[in-house]
Scaffold this motif. Structure first.
Motif, PDB file in Angstrom:
ATOM      1  N   MET A   1       6.736 -11.786 -34.961  1.00 30.51           N
ATOM      2  CA  MET A   1       6.922 -10.358 -34.726  1.00 30.51           C
ATOM      3  C   MET A   1       8.344  -9.961 -35.133  1.00 30.51           C
ATOM      4  N   GLY A   2       8.535  -8.664 -35.311  1.00 30.29           N
ATOM      5  CA  GLY A   2       9.851  -8.169 -35.680  1.00 30.29           C
ATOM      6  C   GLY A   2      10.814  -8.244 -34.512  1.00 30.29           C
ATOM      7  N   LYS A   3      12.066  -7.962 -34.790  1.00 29.60           N
ATOM      8  CA  LYS A   3      13.082  -8.040 -33.747  1.00 29.60           C
ATOM      9  C   LYS A   3      12.818  -7.061 -32.608  1.00 29.60           C
ATOM     10  N   ASP A   4      12.241  -5.925 -32.939  1.00 28.67           N
ATOM     11  CA  ASP A   4      12.014  -4.893 -31.924  1.00 28.67           C
ATOM     12  C   ASP A   4      10.655  -5.002 -31.260  1.00 28.67           C
ATOM     13  N   LEU A   5       9.793  -5.873 -31.751  1.00 27.69           N
ATOM     14  CA  LEU A   5       8.440  -5.982 -31.233  1.00 27.69           C
ATOM     15  C   LEU A   5       8.202  -7.350 -30.613  1.00 27.69           C
ATOM     16  N   LEU A   6       7.418  -7.360 -29.550  1.00 25.61           N
ATOM     17  CA  LEU A   6       7.072  -8.603 -28.877  1.00 25.61           C
ATOM     18  C   LEU A   6       5.558  -8.711 -28.763  1.00 25.61           C
ATOM     19  N   SER A   7       5.060  -9.921 -28.853  1.00 25.69           N
ATOM     20  CA  SER A   7       3.634 -10.151 -28.609  1.00 25.69           C
ATOM     21  C   SER A   7       3.421 -10.341 -27.113  1.00 25.69           C
ATOM     22  N   THR A   8       2.182 -10.319 -26.701  1.00 31.73           N
ATOM     23  CA  THR A   8       1.885 -10.551 -25.281  1.00 31.73           C
ATOM     24  C   THR A   8       2.311 -11.959 -24.872  1.00 31.73           C
ATOM     25  N   THR A   9       2.185 -12.904 -25.783  1.00 31.98           N
ATOM     26  CA  THR A   9       2.604 -14.276 -25.488  1.00 31.98           C
ATOM     27  C   THR A   9       4.114 -14.345 -25.265  1.00 31.98           C
ATOM     28  N   GLU A  10       4.877 -13.659 -26.102  1.00 34.09           N
ATOM     29  CA  GLU A  10       6.335 -13.648 -25.961  1.00 34.09           C
ATOM     30  C   GLU A  10       6.755 -12.973 -24.661  1.00 34.09           C
ATOM     31  N   VAL A  11       6.100 -11.875 -24.317  1.00 31.57           N
ATOM     32  CA  VAL A  11       6.416 -11.177 -23.068  1.00 31.57           C
ATOM     33  C   VAL A  11       6.084 -12.069 -21.879  1.00 31.57           C
ATOM     34  N   ALA A  12       4.959 -12.758 -21.956  1.00 29.20           N
ATOM     35  CA  ALA A  12       4.561 -13.662 -20.877  1.00 29.20           C
ATOM     36  C   ALA A  12       5.606 -14.755 -20.669  1.00 29.20           C
ATOM     37  N   LYS A  13       6.092 -15.330 -21.751  1.00 36.52           N
ATOM     38  CA  LYS A  13       7.117 -16.376 -21.651  1.00 36.52           C
ATOM     39  C   LYS A  13       8.409 -15.830 -21.057  1.00 36.52           C
ATOM     40  N   LEU A  14       8.807 -14.644 -21.490  1.00 35.88           N
ATOM     41  CA  LEU A  14      10.043 -14.044 -20.985  1.00 35.88           C
ATOM     42  C   LEU A  14       9.953 -13.711 -19.500  1.00 35.88           C
ATOM     43  N   LEU A  15       8.774 -13.264 -19.070  1.00 34.92           N
ATOM     44  CA  LEU A  15       8.593 -12.885 -17.670  1.00 34.92           C
ATOM     45  C   LEU A  15       8.208 -14.062 -16.790  1.00 34.92           C
ATOM     46  N   GLY A  16       7.805 -15.162 -17.418  1.00 32.07           N
ATOM     47  CA  GLY A  16       7.386 -16.325 -16.641  1.00 32.07           C
ATOM     48  C   GLY A  16       6.027 -16.138 -15.991  1.00 32.07           C
ATOM     49  N   ILE A  17       5.149 -15.378 -16.655  1.00 30.46           N
ATOM     50  CA  ILE A  17       3.799 -15.145 -16.148  1.00 30.46           C
ATOM     51  C   ILE A  17       2.797 -15.483 -17.245  1.00 30.46           C
ATOM     52  N   SER A  18       1.525 -15.457 -16.905  1.00 29.39           N
ATOM     53  CA  SER A  18       0.497 -15.772 -17.890  1.00 29.39           C
ATOM     54  C   SER A  18       0.221 -14.566 -18.797  1.00 29.39           C
ATOM     55  N   ARG A  19      -0.417 -14.851 -19.934  1.00 28.44           N
ATOM     56  CA  ARG A  19      -0.810 -13.761 -20.835  1.00 28.44           C
ATOM     57  C   ARG A  19      -1.790 -12.829 -20.136  1.00 28.44           C
TER      58      ARG A  19
END
Length: 84
Positions: free
Chosen positions: A1-19
């Motif tokens: 993904m681009g620098k300004d965009l995140l995938s659900t997988t990336e957000v999950a990793k950052l938040l420490g939660i599941s997809r």
């Protein structure tokens, strides 16, 4: 993904939660996302709590010290409550 965009997988990793949890938060409107084919994309600017909410090292140390103090002072009571 681009620098300004995140995938659900990336957000999950950052938040420490599941997809799945990310999908539930998107559905509930807690995370703003756009549909991109079968997936969702999340703009970093739509996650200010994620980008600004990281704990500093000093805050982490404060939390660790507080936990140690609590366990030292109330450890026996916590053990008894855990045994119930």
């Amino acid at each position: 993904m681009g620098k300004d965009l995140l995938s659900t997988t990336e957000v999950a990793k950052l938040l420490g939660i599941s997809r799945i949890a990310v999908f539930k938060q998107i559905k509930a409107g807690k995370i703003k996302a756009k549909k991109a084919g079968r997936n969702f994309i999340i703009h970093k600017q739509d996650l200010p709590f994620l980008l600004e909410g990281a704990l500093s090292d000093s805050k982490k140390r404060q939390i660790e010290e507080s936990v140690k103090k609590t366990i030292k002072e109330y450890g026996e009571a916590i053990k008894l409550l855990g045994a119930e």
